[in-house]
Design an enzyme around this catalytic site. Structure first.
Site, PDB file in Angstrom:
ATOM      1  N   LYS A 112      27.992  36.597  41.497  1.00 14.81           N
ATOM      2  CA  LYS A 112      28.032  36.881  40.050  1.00 14.81           C
ATOM      3  C   LYS A 112      28.973  35.907  39.324  1.00 14.81           C
ATOM      4  O   LYS A 112      28.598  35.317  38.323  1.00 14.81           O
ATOM      5  CB  LYS A 112      28.502  38.325  39.801  1.00 14.81           C
ATOM      6  CG  LYS A 112      27.609  39.380  40.412  1.00 14.81           C
ATOM      7  CD  LYS A 112      28.073  40.774  40.072  1.00 14.81           C
ATOM      8  CE  LYS A 112      29.413  41.164  40.686  1.00 14.81           C
ATOM      9  NZ  LYS A 112      29.427  41.174  42.160  1.00 14.81           N
ATOM     10  N   ARG A 128      29.732  49.260  36.268  1.00 12.34           N
ATOM     11  CA  ARG A 128      29.643  49.492  37.712  1.00 12.34           C
ATOM     12  C   ARG A 128      29.318  50.944  38.037  1.00 12.34           C
ATOM     13  O   ARG A 128      29.243  51.292  39.213  1.00 12.34           O
ATOM     14  CB  ARG A 128      30.969  49.132  38.362  1.00 12.34           C
ATOM     15  CG  ARG A 128      30.964  47.783  39.080  1.00 12.34           C
ATOM     16  CD  ARG A 128      32.391  47.493  39.453  1.00 12.34           C
ATOM     17  NE  ARG A 128      32.547  46.624  40.564  1.00 12.34           N
ATOM     18  CZ  ARG A 128      32.940  45.352  40.476  1.00 12.34           C
ATOM     19  NH1 ARG A 128      33.111  44.785  39.308  1.00 12.34           N
ATOM     20  NH2 ARG A 128      33.139  44.660  41.573  1.00 12.34           N
ATOM     21  N   ARG A 158      35.518  33.220  51.191  1.00 12.17           N
ATOM     22  CA  ARG A 158      35.756  32.946  49.760  1.00 12.17           C
ATOM     23  C   ARG A 158      37.195  32.514  49.498  1.00 12.17           C
ATOM     24  O   ARG A 158      38.136  33.081  50.040  1.00 12.17           O
ATOM     25  CB  ARG A 158      35.440  34.202  48.944  1.00 12.17           C
ATOM     26  CG  ARG A 158      35.854  34.047  47.479  1.00 12.17           C
ATOM     27  CD  ARG A 158      35.123  34.965  46.555  1.00 12.17           C
ATOM     28  NE  ARG A 158      35.449  36.365  46.719  1.00 12.17           N
ATOM     29  CZ  ARG A 158      34.937  37.344  45.947  1.00 12.17           C
ATOM     30  NH1 ARG A 158      34.064  37.053  44.999  1.00 12.17           N
ATOM     31  NH2 ARG A 158      35.260  38.591  46.160  1.00 12.17           N
ATOM     32  N   ARG A 190      41.539  36.412  48.185  1.00  9.80           N
ATOM     33  CA  ARG A 190      41.757  37.712  47.539  1.00  9.80           C
ATOM     34  C   ARG A 190      42.111  38.764  48.578  1.00  9.80           C
ATOM     35  O   ARG A 190      41.475  38.833  49.635  1.00  9.80           O
ATOM     36  CB  ARG A 190      40.483  38.130  46.782  1.00  9.80           C
ATOM     37  CG  ARG A 190      40.400  37.496  45.416  1.00  9.80           C
ATOM     38  CD  ARG A 190      39.087  37.739  44.722  1.00  9.80           C
ATOM     39  NE  ARG A 190      38.634  39.133  44.721  1.00  9.80           N
ATOM     40  CZ  ARG A 190      37.566  39.562  44.058  1.00  9.80           C
ATOM     41  NH1 ARG A 190      36.846  38.699  43.337  1.00  9.80           N
ATOM     42  NH2 ARG A 190      37.201  40.816  44.099  1.00  9.80           N
ATOM     43  N   ARG A 246      34.130  48.279  49.862  1.00  9.21           N
ATOM     44  CA  ARG A 246      33.544  47.868  48.575  1.00  9.21           C
ATOM     45  C   ARG A 246      32.023  47.945  48.624  1.00  9.21           C
ATOM     46  O   ARG A 246      31.378  48.304  47.634  1.00  9.21           O
ATOM     47  CB  ARG A 246      34.016  46.453  48.218  1.00  9.21           C
ATOM     48  CG  ARG A 246      35.479  46.461  47.776  1.00  9.21           C
ATOM     49  CD  ARG A 246      36.104  45.085  47.826  1.00  9.21           C
ATOM     50  NE  ARG A 246      35.534  44.179  46.872  1.00  9.21           N
ATOM     51  CZ  ARG A 246      35.481  42.854  47.030  1.00  9.21           C
ATOM     52  NH1 ARG A 246      35.956  42.296  48.122  1.00  9.21           N
ATOM     53  NH2 ARG A 246      34.960  42.110  46.096  1.00  9.21           N
TER      54      ARG A 246
HETATM   55  P1  ADP Z   1      30.896  37.825  43.133  1.00 10.32           P
HETATM   56  O1  ADP Z   1      31.469  37.376  41.809  1.00 10.32           O
HETATM   57  O2  ADP Z   1      29.525  38.439  42.997  1.00 10.32           O
HETATM   58  O3  ADP Z   1      31.829  38.704  43.917  1.00 10.32           O
HETATM   59  P2  ADP Z   1      31.248  35.019  43.946  1.00 10.32           P
HETATM   60  O4  ADP Z   1      30.573  34.253  42.847  1.00 10.32           O
HETATM   61  O5  ADP Z   1      32.738  35.010  43.968  1.00 10.32           O
HETATM   62  O6  ADP Z   1      30.665  36.536  44.030  1.00 10.32           O
HETATM   63  O7  ADP Z   1      30.681  34.447  45.330  1.00 10.32           O
HETATM   64  C1  ADP Z   1      31.118  34.998  46.586  1.00 10.32           C
HETATM   65  C2  ADP Z   1      31.245  33.892  47.627  1.00 10.32           C
HETATM   66  O8  ADP Z   1      29.953  33.382  47.926  1.00 10.32           O
HETATM   67  C3  ADP Z   1      32.074  32.687  47.155  1.00 10.32           C
HETATM   68  O9  ADP Z   1      32.791  32.200  48.278  1.00 10.32           O
HETATM   69  C4  ADP Z   1      31.024  31.681  46.695  1.00 10.32           C
HETATM   70  O10 ADP Z   1      31.485  30.337  46.838  1.00 10.32           O
HETATM   71  C5  ADP Z   1      29.873  31.975  47.650  1.00 10.32           C
HETATM   72  N1  ADP Z   1      28.531  31.766  47.062  1.00 10.32           N
HETATM   73  C6  ADP Z   1      28.145  31.965  45.780  1.00 10.32           C
HETATM   74  N2  ADP Z   1      26.833  31.683  45.624  1.00 10.32           N
HETATM   75  C7  ADP Z   1      26.381  31.297  46.852  1.00 10.32           C
HETATM   76  C8  ADP Z   1      25.100  30.867  47.346  1.00 10.32           C
HETATM   77  N3  ADP Z   1      24.023  30.801  46.557  1.00 10.32           N
HETATM   78  N4  ADP Z   1      25.011  30.563  48.655  1.00 10.32           N
HETATM   79  C9  ADP Z   1      26.098  30.643  49.463  1.00 10.32           C
HETATM   80  N5  ADP Z   1      27.326  31.023  49.068  1.00 10.32           N
HETATM   81  C10 ADP Z   1      27.473  31.357  47.769  1.00 10.32           C
HETATM   82  P1  AMP Z   2      35.351  41.923  41.138  1.00  6.83           P
HETATM   83  O1  AMP Z   2      36.236  40.752  40.838  1.00  6.83           O
HETATM   84  O2  AMP Z   2      34.252  42.092  40.137  1.00  6.83           O
HETATM   85  O3  AMP Z   2      34.862  41.908  42.572  1.00  6.83           O
HETATM   86  O4  AMP Z   2      36.267  43.232  40.986  1.00  6.83           O
HETATM   87  C1  AMP Z   2      37.420  43.409  41.793  1.00  6.83           C
HETATM   88  C2  AMP Z   2      37.896  44.851  41.710  1.00  6.83           C
HETATM   89  O5  AMP Z   2      38.269  45.171  40.350  1.00  6.83           O
HETATM   90  C3  AMP Z   2      36.861  45.922  42.086  1.00  6.83           C
HETATM   91  O6  AMP Z   2      36.788  46.133  43.488  1.00  6.83           O
HETATM   92  C4  AMP Z   2      37.426  47.149  41.339  1.00  6.83           C
HETATM   93  O7  AMP Z   2      38.543  47.692  42.012  1.00  6.83           O
HETATM   94  C5  AMP Z   2      37.924  46.516  40.037  1.00  6.83           C
HETATM   95  N1  AMP Z   2      36.865  46.488  38.992  1.00  6.83           N
HETATM   96  C6  AMP Z   2      36.308  45.386  38.397  1.00  6.83           C
HETATM   97  N2  AMP Z   2      35.374  45.747  37.496  1.00  6.83           N
HETATM   98  C7  AMP Z   2      35.331  47.103  37.508  1.00  6.83           C
HETATM   99  C8  AMP Z   2      34.558  48.085  36.828  1.00  6.83           C
HETATM  100  N3  AMP Z   2      33.611  47.739  35.917  1.00  6.83           N
HETATM  101  N4  AMP Z   2      34.787  49.396  37.110  1.00  6.83           N
HETATM  102  C9  AMP Z   2      35.725  49.774  37.993  1.00  6.83           C
HETATM  103  N5  AMP Z   2      36.470  48.907  38.685  1.00  6.83           N
HETATM  104  C10 AMP Z   2      36.295  47.577  38.456  1.00  6.83           C
END
Ligand code: ADP
Ligand code: AMP
Length: 214
Positions: A13, A88, A127, A160, A171
């Protein structure tokens, strides 16, 4: 564009929202980034959020709805926005509908990025995140240009704390239980567009753009 990008943790995302929002000239509103910034700054919100985030649990709905309301009332959101990580839960989605109804800016689309759980676990275990601009890297799939430094802003990358294997499993369970029901919610509202989140980042971006145009 007034859209939501949803999907399980690690679906990509943040990676995709940054590109899509920049291309469309709208703000990317990532609630996880807002909470992490508050935590870094040691604000009361950050302290409240920390205990939930560390366990991989959701921050309570009323806190999140307050944050998103304040953010969406800012001037730059009038041109459009891309929400990343909100809503969410179904109550968050209902509150968002009410707020956007009041502001006269309803959603155009909800994009659901679908990625199998095995791939998610691999993605999150590799990541690396920029604490300054929020950009994500992956040690194998998308390494930073210079070791442990963000290619966009130069800050030192971090792992993280909620990307530890045990927390990732919690999660995913939270996603299944609390967030996955939003699929039916948005399907019923005629907004849902499902997009495969696997394959190279650029291919996923192209699929998301096509879904937004559809
Ligand atoms: P989210 O915001 O949904 O938690 P991220 O954008 O941080 O996810 O992506 C999670 C991990 O996957 C990161 O390490 C990112 O570099 C990697 N990633 C993102 N898109 C792809 C893809 N299309 N293929 C492989 N790895 C990806
Ligand atoms: P994210 O960076 O989107 O993976 O979010 C990291 C953490 O922030 C999640 O695991 C939750 O603990 C909190 N969080 C982010 N967005 C929300 C939401 N819309 N509702 C509740 N918790 C959230």
């Amino acid at each position: 564009m007034r859209a939501v990008l949803m999907g399980p943790p690690g679906a990509g995302k943040g990676t995709q929202a940054q590109v899509l929002a920049q291309g469309a000239g709208v703000p990317q509103i990532a609630t996880g980034d807002i909470l992490r910034r508050a935590r870094e700054e040691g604000t009361p919100l950050g302290r409240t959020a920390q205990s939930y985030m560390d366990k991989g649990e959701l921050v309570p709905d009323e806190v999140m709805v307050g944050i998103i309301e304040e953010r969406l009332r800012q001037d730059d959101a009038r041109q459009g926005f891309l929400l990343d990580g909100f809503p969410r839960t179904v109550p968050q989605a209902e509150a968002l509908d009410r707020l956007l109804g009041t502001l006269g800016m309803p959603l155009d689309a909800v994009l659901l990025l679908e990625v199998p759980e095995e791939a998610i676990v691999r993605r999150l275990s590799g990541r690396r995140t920029c604490p300054n601009c929020g950009r994500s890297y992956h040690v194998e799939n998308d390494p930073p240009p210079a070791e442990d430094r963000c290619g966009t802003c130069g800050a030192e990358l971090v792992t993280r704390t909620d990307d530890k294997p045990d927390t990732v499993l919690s999660r995913l369970e939270v996603y299944r239980r609390s967030t996955a029901p939003l699929k039916t919610y948005y399907e019923q509202h005629g907004l849902l567009r499902q997009v495969a989140g696997v394959g190279p980042v650029e291919e996923v971006t192209a699929r998301l753009r096509a879904a937004l145009r559809a």
